[in-house]
Write a protein that holds these residues in place. Sequence first.
Motif: not given
Lengths: 159, 280
Positions: B117, B119, B193, B196, B208, B220, B223-224, B227, B234
């Motif tokens: 992902v 972002v 954000t 997500i 990510a 962000t 939020e990751l 999730r 990341t």
Amino acid sequence: MAAESLERILGEHPFFGGMQEPYLQLFVDCASNVRFGAGEVIFRVGEEANTFYLIRHGRVALETSAPERGSAVIQTLGDGDVLGWSWLVAPFRWRFDARAMDPVRAIALDGRCLRGRSEEDHDLGYELMKRCAQVMEQRLQATRLQLLDVYGGGVRSKR
Amino acid sequence: MMVSLSDPMAPSPFRVQRVRKETYDTFTLELDPPHSAANGFSFAPGQFNMVYVPGVGEAPISISGDPDKPQTLIHTVRSVGTVTQKICAPGPGTVLGVRGPFGSSWPVEEAVGSDVVIVCGGIGLAPLRPALYYLMAHREKYGRVVLLYGARTPEDLLYKDELPKWRGHFDLQVEVTVDSASSGWRGNVDVVTTLIPGARFDPESTVAMVCGPEVMMRFTLIELERRGVPAENTFISMERNMKCAVGFCGHCQFGPTFICKDGPVFRFDKIQPIFATREI
């Protein structure tokens, strides 16, 4: 739509995740299936807010307007989102316009009905408030980020 | 061939081939490597160059082109300071100095077998575009690939000609949003954000890659995490006042690291303790 089907739809919606069966049935009693055509206004600023919506499919724009600036979209909502929380807070009036951007299918929940039931059963009210608080918290954080206008540029690009 | 590997402090002359206006203040430059660079300009997605305007100064600029097409060096530059205004100003034929490539890169090899992902916000799409090109060129090696991109307004979106093409890929989820728009805009309006939660990836098996203004990255990363994407999966691209680009001058020191040499791409758990520390 049959109540049984509404119960399934509500039970599968993230907003009702983890909610106990008897409470879910109370929400089903206050719910109905609705549709809006593309471009149709769902509610207008200043109107009484006595309903909220769980969007099943389609997108909704929250709009505002100002003289000489015209109409502006402040947020768009889509599948799985919750539309509206002014029904929960006095004086129960919408602060923005909501317009369907595409054909929208949603579940409408009668806010007046839910407010009354929450007053009678505070456990139900707490379950409802927990969920609404989460929606409000996410909206507040997003609004803060919007207000920061973070795309103005960074150190690297200042040279 | 890495153009100036022998002397990382000496810029090589690159000729401007084409300048394309992306937004009112952002331009994409296509540069021809010098004739001595027979194989063009090799780089890894996420790296940056020091771009030099003779008599004016140097600025660190991320490389935004396709790593599989080293014949042309591509930079997307926001014209906001003395140097970047001069970088964006010249027409075709002008010669700019280039040192690089420098720094760490996006973990495109490490991500093989995982969902990815991306972002990004604002000009943060530019340093991630090479990673996206790479992922799409080696698409069979990855699980789901998602691009989540936010900008201030529709007019501020980069690569407007490419976004619809990326959207057209059946094996790439592309979601674009802007912070504000007039009612004529048919796309999403919200901060990046908020994309997500609805993105299709398996958090436990996802890499990510995040790039944008630091505040946007902070939101962000939360939020990751919410999730379920682990911090060790990341990666973020950091930005500080890079000068020498080789870790000599210390201008871009970030705690125990140098952004130019150890970054700009960091695995988040490695810098998590000092990320968002105001004094650093």
